[in-house]
Write an enzyme that holds these catalytic residues in place. Structure first.
Site, mmCIF file in Angstrom:
data_model
loop_
_atom_site.group_PDB
_atom_site.id
_atom_site.type_symbol
_atom_site.label_atom_id
_atom_site.label_comp_id
_atom_site.label_asym_id
_atom_site.label_seq_id
_atom_site.Cartn_x
_atom_site.Cartn_y
_atom_site.Cartn_z
ATOM 1 N N GLN A 63 0.835 -1.210 0.000
ATOM 2 C CA GLN A 63 0.000 0.000 0.000
ATOM 3 C C GLN A 63 0.867 1.256 0.000
ATOM 4 O OE1 GLN A 63 -2.652 -0.408 3.398
ATOM 5 N NE2 GLN A 63 -3.247 -2.462 2.739
ATOM 6 N N GLU A 125 1.051 -7.221 13.309
ATOM 7 C CA GLU A 125 0.248 -8.434 13.467
ATOM 8 C C GLU A 125 0.648 -9.134 14.762
ATOM 9 O OE1 GLU A 125 -2.052 -9.199 11.044
ATOM 10 O OE2 GLU A 125 -1.430 -7.318 10.130
ATOM 11 N N VAL A 180 -18.374 -6.584 15.303
ATOM 12 C CA VAL A 180 -17.977 -6.695 13.889
ATOM 13 C C VAL A 180 -16.888 -7.754 13.828
ATOM 14 C CG1 VAL A 180 -17.010 -5.510 11.884
ATOM 15 C CG2 VAL A 180 -18.426 -4.234 13.513
ATOM 16 N N ASN A 183 -13.093 -12.570 10.532
ATOM 17 C CA ASN A 183 -12.463 -13.888 10.527
ATOM 18 C C ASN A 183 -13.185 -14.783 11.540
ATOM 19 O OD1 ASN A 183 -10.731 -16.046 10.435
ATOM 20 N ND2 ASN A 183 -9.006 -14.975 11.397
ATOM 21 N N ARG A 190 -13.023 -16.161 21.104
ATOM 22 C CA ARG A 190 -14.035 -15.112 20.966
ATOM 23 C C ARG A 190 -15.347 -15.644 20.391
ATOM 24 N NH1 ARG A 190 -11.618 -11.132 16.207
ATOM 25 N NH2 ARG A 190 -11.589 -12.668 14.539
ATOM 26 N N ASN A 233 -8.528 -11.254 18.008
ATOM 27 C CA ASN A 233 -8.528 -12.574 17.355
ATOM 28 C C ASN A 233 -7.603 -13.568 18.054
ATOM 29 O OD1 ASN A 233 -5.914 -12.014 16.441
ATOM 30 N ND2 ASN A 233 -6.574 -11.374 14.409
ATOM 31 N N TYR A 239 -1.448 -6.907 22.797
ATOM 32 C CA TYR A 239 -2.121 -6.948 21.488
ATOM 33 C C TYR A 239 -3.554 -6.419 21.620
ATOM 34 C CZ TYR A 239 -3.626 -8.503 16.885
ATOM 35 O OH TYR A 239 -4.123 -8.537 15.610
ATOM 36 N N LYS A 243 -10.049 -2.790 17.205
ATOM 37 C CA LYS A 243 -11.323 -3.285 17.756
ATOM 38 C C LYS A 243 -11.668 -2.519 19.040
ATOM 39 C CE LYS A 243 -10.353 -7.763 15.747
ATOM 40 N NZ LYS A 243 -9.126 -7.273 15.055
#
Ligand code: NAG
Ligand code: NAG
Length: 346
Positions: A63, A125, A180, A183, A190, A233, A239, A243
């Protein structure tokens, strides 16, 4: 073939070889010359005075974005950023975005490293989604990630003190709980918790395979909910992602978090700004607490008190991360070497 002809071949060959050598040498000298004469198309007068030349080894995930125009308050006039690899020999730092190179060592710089150059390992990540960390052994000087113990701390969001106290107006609430999720992994913590929760409280689920929600409507839609499930996630040190920051705090709703322990969250946000799932023995107890707050506006509004002092910001453009890196790199130790990223990160 006569002796004469073969001599001619030798002479021609030698001439080409000498010419190539000369060209090669000039080219090298050119690369080692002063900053001012290199890549004039990219240089503005102020950039030639930069203290640090920072090379983006890749555009993160391919990007592209604007370089050298850092938004306030992350102005980085002392760094000159470029994604042009011809700058490698004179870059003071090379930022290597893990996910763009981790498929093979060949994706890393292959030319020897100039003296004093930092290689900066950049990754947002979680360890669950950062493969092949071993290939970074004994190569990296500085880390750049959402972990607060990184050399360059680039979190997904942060709070800023307001200049004047300002009562926060809670957005109008017509709905109860939103989530929302893109994945959908049925064996994840979760999804398991959601499956238990939904028997006790209504949860509106958005994302792939669920209600559709466009990015441009996200804030509007989520602000109408009293609670938002900020479920990460995977569970790892520090982390905490968009969210929490974008979907909940910046949308004006109360986050119900699943992620690192409460103490971790409290290092970044006030203890009365969120609800932690670990505080409840069961999903049913959590659901009951949310239903209780729903019926008790005074108690619910306490989760907004901190907002008169503080405002949440998020970092969802690459540019700001790199601009922050500049400031941190100027303060970096002159020498540092990290033997194993994996050992620290996982
Ligand atoms: C905020 O609201 C409270 C209660 O409604 C009020 O007492 C206080 O003066 C307000 N503060 C500001 C800075 O407006
Ligand atoms: C960076 O790390 C490499 C590999 O350990 C080392 O050779 C180099 O001297 C280090 N450079 C700096 C500026 O710390």
């Amino acid at each position: 073939m006569s002796q004469h002809t073969s001599n001619k071949y030798v002479v021609t060959f030698l001439s080409i070889a000498i010419l190539s050598l000369l060209l090669f040498t000039f080219n090298k000298f050119d690369k080692l010359g002063p900053v001012e004469i290199q890549c004039p198309s990219q240089l503005l007068p102020s950039q030639t005075e930069a203290d640090m030349i920072v090379l983006l080894w890749t555009w993160p995930f391919g990007q592209h974005f604007t370089l050298n125009e850092c938004p306030k308050p992350f102005n980085a006039p002392r760094c000159f950023f470029t994604a042009d690899r011809t700058w490698y020999p004179r870059a003071n730092a090379v930022i290597i975005h893990h996910r763009d190179v981790c498929s093979s060592k060949n994706q890393m710089p292959q030319i020897p490293r100039p003296e004093g150059q930092y290689w900066v390992w950049f990754n947002l990540e979680s360890p669950s989604h950062a493969p092949n960390l071993g290939m970074m052994d004994n190569l990296i000087n500085l880390t750049m990630s959402y972990r607060s113990d990184s050399d360059i701390f680039t979190p997904y969001g942060w709070l800023q003190k307001k200049e004047v106290l300002q009562n926060f107006t809670i957005p109008g609430k017509s709905n109860l709980v939103a989530w929302v999720v893109s994945n959908w992994n049925p064996s994840s913590k979760r999804v398991k918790l959601y499956n238990e929760l939904k028997d006790h409280i209504k949860v509106d689920v958005y994302g792939q395979q669920h209600k559709s929600l466009e990015m441009k409507d996200l804030k509007d839609v989520l602000s109408k909910y009293k609670f938002y499930l900020s479920f990460e996630n995977s569970i790892h040190t520090d982390y905490i992602t968009e969210k929490l920051w974008r979907n909940a705090l910046m949308s004006g709703t109360v986050p119900v978090v699943l992620g690192p322990p409460r103490e971790t969250y409290e290092r970044f946000i006030p203890s009365d700004s969120f609800i932690h799932v670990d505080d409840f023995p069961s999903a049913k107890d959590l659901a009951n607490y949310l239903l209780e707050l729903d019926k008790d506006p005074q108690k619910y509004e306490r989760y907004f008190k901190w907002r008169s002092r503080l405002q949440a910001f998020g970092n969802f453009d690459w540019q700001t991360h790199y601009c922050k890196a500049c400031v941190a790199m100027l303060r970096a130790p002159p020498y540092k070497s990290i033997s194993s990223i994996a050992k620290w990160y996982t």
